[in-house]
Design a protein around this motif. Sequence first.
Motif, PDB file in Angstrom:
ATOM      1  N   LEU A   8       0.841  -1.187   0.000  1.00 59.55           N
ATOM      2  CA  LEU A   8       0.000   0.000   0.000  1.00 59.55           C
ATOM      3  C   LEU A   8       0.879   1.240   0.000  1.00 59.55           C
ATOM      4  O   LEU A   8       0.690   2.160  -0.781  1.00 59.55           O
ATOM      5  CB  LEU A   8      -0.905  -0.015   1.233  1.00 59.55           C
ATOM      6  CG  LEU A   8      -1.618   1.285   1.551  1.00 59.55           C
ATOM      7  CD1 LEU A   8      -2.681   1.566   0.504  1.00 59.55           C
ATOM      8  CD2 LEU A   8      -2.280   1.195   2.913  1.00 59.55           C
ATOM      9  N   SER A  11       2.576   1.854  -3.430  1.00 64.30           N
ATOM     10  CA  SER A  11       1.847   2.463  -4.543  1.00 64.30           C
ATOM     11  C   SER A  11       1.493   3.911  -4.227  1.00 64.30           C
ATOM     12  O   SER A  11       1.535   4.776  -5.085  1.00 64.30           O
ATOM     13  CB  SER A  11       0.624   1.656  -4.943  1.00 64.30           C
ATOM     14  OG  SER A  11       0.103   0.989  -3.855  1.00 64.30           O
ATOM     15  N   ASN A  50      -8.250   3.029   0.540  1.00 63.47           N
ATOM     16  CA  ASN A  50      -6.805   2.787   0.536  1.00 63.47           C
ATOM     17  C   ASN A  50      -6.286   2.287  -0.792  1.00 63.47           C
ATOM     18  O   ASN A  50      -5.158   1.803  -0.882  1.00 63.47           O
ATOM     19  CB  ASN A  50      -6.450   1.766   1.624  1.00 63.47           C
ATOM     20  CG  ASN A  50      -6.666   2.345   3.006  1.00 63.47           C
ATOM     21  OD1 ASN A  50      -6.309   3.490   3.260  1.00 63.47           O
ATOM     22  ND2 ASN A  50      -7.288   1.581   3.872  1.00 63.47           N
ATOM     23  N   ASN A  51      -7.124   2.374  -1.830  1.00 72.88           N
ATOM     24  CA  ASN A  51      -6.716   1.921  -3.170  1.00 72.88           C
ATOM     25  C   ASN A  51      -6.966   3.032  -4.178  1.00 72.88           C
ATOM     26  O   ASN A  51      -7.813   3.898  -3.966  1.00 72.88           O
ATOM     27  CB  ASN A  51      -7.528   0.693  -3.588  1.00 72.88           C
ATOM     28  CG  ASN A  51      -7.231  -0.516  -2.711  1.00 72.88           C
ATOM     29  OD1 ASN A  51      -7.715  -0.610  -1.581  1.00 72.88           O
ATOM     30  ND2 ASN A  51      -6.427  -1.419  -3.213  1.00 72.88           N
ATOM     31  N   ILE A 287     -10.676  -0.597  -9.617  1.00 70.07           N
ATOM     32  CA  ILE A 287      -9.673  -0.507  -8.547  1.00 70.07           C
ATOM     33  C   ILE A 287      -8.367  -0.859  -9.230  1.00 70.07           C
ATOM     34  O   ILE A 287      -8.305  -1.837  -9.969  1.00 70.07           O
ATOM     35  CB  ILE A 287      -9.942  -1.551  -7.445  1.00 70.07           C
ATOM     36  CG1 ILE A 287     -11.351  -1.377  -6.895  1.00 70.07           C
ATOM     37  CG2 ILE A 287      -8.888  -1.471  -6.342  1.00 70.07           C
ATOM     38  CD1 ILE A 287     -11.905  -2.647  -6.276  1.00 70.07           C
TER      39      ILE A 287
HETATM   40  C1  NAG Z   1      -6.018  -2.485  -2.245  1.00 69.88           C
HETATM   41  O1  NAG Z   1      -4.633  -2.247  -2.040  1.00 69.88           O
HETATM   42  C2  NAG Z   1      -4.015  -3.217  -1.181  1.00 69.88           C
HETATM   43  C3  NAG Z   1      -2.580  -2.750  -0.950  1.00 69.88           C
HETATM   44  O2  NAG Z   1      -1.915  -2.527  -2.147  1.00 69.88           O
HETATM   45  C4  NAG Z   1      -4.066  -4.591  -1.837  1.00 69.88           C
HETATM   46  O3  NAG Z   1      -3.476  -5.565  -1.019  1.00 69.88           O
HETATM   47  C5  NAG Z   1      -5.533  -4.945  -2.077  1.00 69.88           C
HETATM   48  O4  NAG Z   1      -5.612  -6.182  -2.777  1.00 69.88           O
HETATM   49  C6  NAG Z   1      -6.210  -3.850  -2.906  1.00 69.88           C
HETATM   50  N1  NAG Z   1      -7.626  -4.133  -2.989  1.00 69.88           N
HETATM   51  C7  NAG Z   1      -8.176  -4.600  -4.096  1.00 69.88           C
HETATM   52  C8  NAG Z   1      -9.654  -4.839  -4.020  1.00 69.88           C
HETATM   53  O5  NAG Z   1      -7.547  -4.801  -5.114  1.00 69.88           O
END
Ligand code: NAG
Length: 319
Positions: A8, A11, A50-51, A287
């Motif tokens: 997280l 990115s 958070n995405n 996403i």
């Molecule tokens: C959102 O970001 C987190 C951290 O990068 C990741 O682990 C997670 O899979 C992401 N959520 C989706 C729905 O892709």
Amino acid sequence: MPFQLSLLHLSALAILVLSSALFSQGRLAVAPAICASHDLPNPLAELFPNNATGVLNATLAIIPIPLDMARRLIPPQYGILERAYRALLPDFPEAMYPVLVQAAHDHDVQFRAYGITIDDFSRVGFEFPFLDLLGDGYSSFRWAPAQLISATNPIALEGSRAYGTVVSPAEYEPVCDAYSVLASGATYFKGSSLESSEFFEVEMAPVHHPAFNPYPLELFKNITNQPTFANATTCDNMIRLFNTSMTTGGHAPVAVHGRVRANTFPFGKAAREWTGVYGVQVATPFIENNYLDCQTMQGYAGTGGPGDSYTSTKTSDDL
Ligand SMILES: *[C@@H]1O[C@H](CO)[C@@H](O)[C@H](O)[C@H]1NC(C)=O
Ligand SMILES: *[C@@H]1O[C@H](CO)[C@@H](O)[C@H](O)[C@H]1NC(C)=O
Ligand SMILES: *[C@@H]1O[C@H](CO)[C@@H](O)[C@H](O)[C@H]1NC(C)=O
Ligand SMILES: *[C@@H]1O[C@H](CO)[C@@H](O)[C@H](O)[C@H]1NC(C)=O
Ligand SMILES: *[C@@H]1O[C@H](CO)[C@@H](O)[C@H](O)[C@H]1NC(C)=O
């Protein structure tokens, strides 16, 4: 989970580093013009703060090309998973390969938890799905080697270049939407490079007899959910949801057919025109997980479950 946390941060960091680099060059000093778009707002920002999330309003179309031409255009180290596309398209012509045209408007892109929003931009290019990037014989990846991207959005330009994409800053018609509607009722979209003579033009009209449309929505859902790469240093996992209100009911995908004219990589520099091209106009929220190790996407089978499965029976008849 520490692993997720570090991903997280990575990115978020990538975006922050990019933005601060751009700030320090003073390129964002001038407030960019507000683009008023017809696109619906991003419904995922609140659910996935958070995405990176956003909306892609797109014309997606398939240009069938001879397999031997595909073999010459696609770098030789990437096998073509013909079995994978024939599983989805049993009637696809013999010895042909489906190139994807993606002409899209990226709208309301956010990284909510960090208060980051990115200006809308348009992008267009040829994309090559069903490629065996890992050499395992079954994991489909999509090669998107070149894009025209709105020159007004330095973050999008640099974000795509970071994949090794050949990016050309471009201007678009229309400026703030996925397409405009001509007097004839057809839709129009054109990107023109500001640095070269490259252009990409898409004109489409709704298909009135769905039986003539050769491609199920399932195909586009599958292709647009394949992890994408350019020079294969990293991969992009863009999860496009086809089950939200943006893609059902009044906003159900519209099957279209028309023509594509372009002179962008990896086809030659001379302009080519393809007519009788079929596809779909569809808006999906997404996403996006950026700059992943491609190896971690081995066996990736889309979002699975009811996730992006094709739920609307009405559109199933239309397409
Ligand atoms: C959102 O970001 C987190 C951290 O990068 C990741 O682990 C997670 O899979 C992401 N959520 C989706 C729905 O892709
Ligand atoms: C997609 O773009 C077209 C053209 O601007 C617009 O009419 C349509 O409402 C948009 N769709 C969504 C779901 O935002
Ligand atoms: C791919 O592109 C990135 C970004 O430009 C670059 O850092 C990397 O070295 C390139 N990798 C290869 C194998 O060309
Ligand atoms: C695409 O379809 C193939 C063939 O049915 C399947 O193996 C693969 O998991 C699908 N990929 C995605 C991203 O939906
Ligand atoms: C839509 O797809 C996502 C991702 O798979 C899933 O989490 C969600 O429950 C689905 N929503 C509906 C209404 O089916």
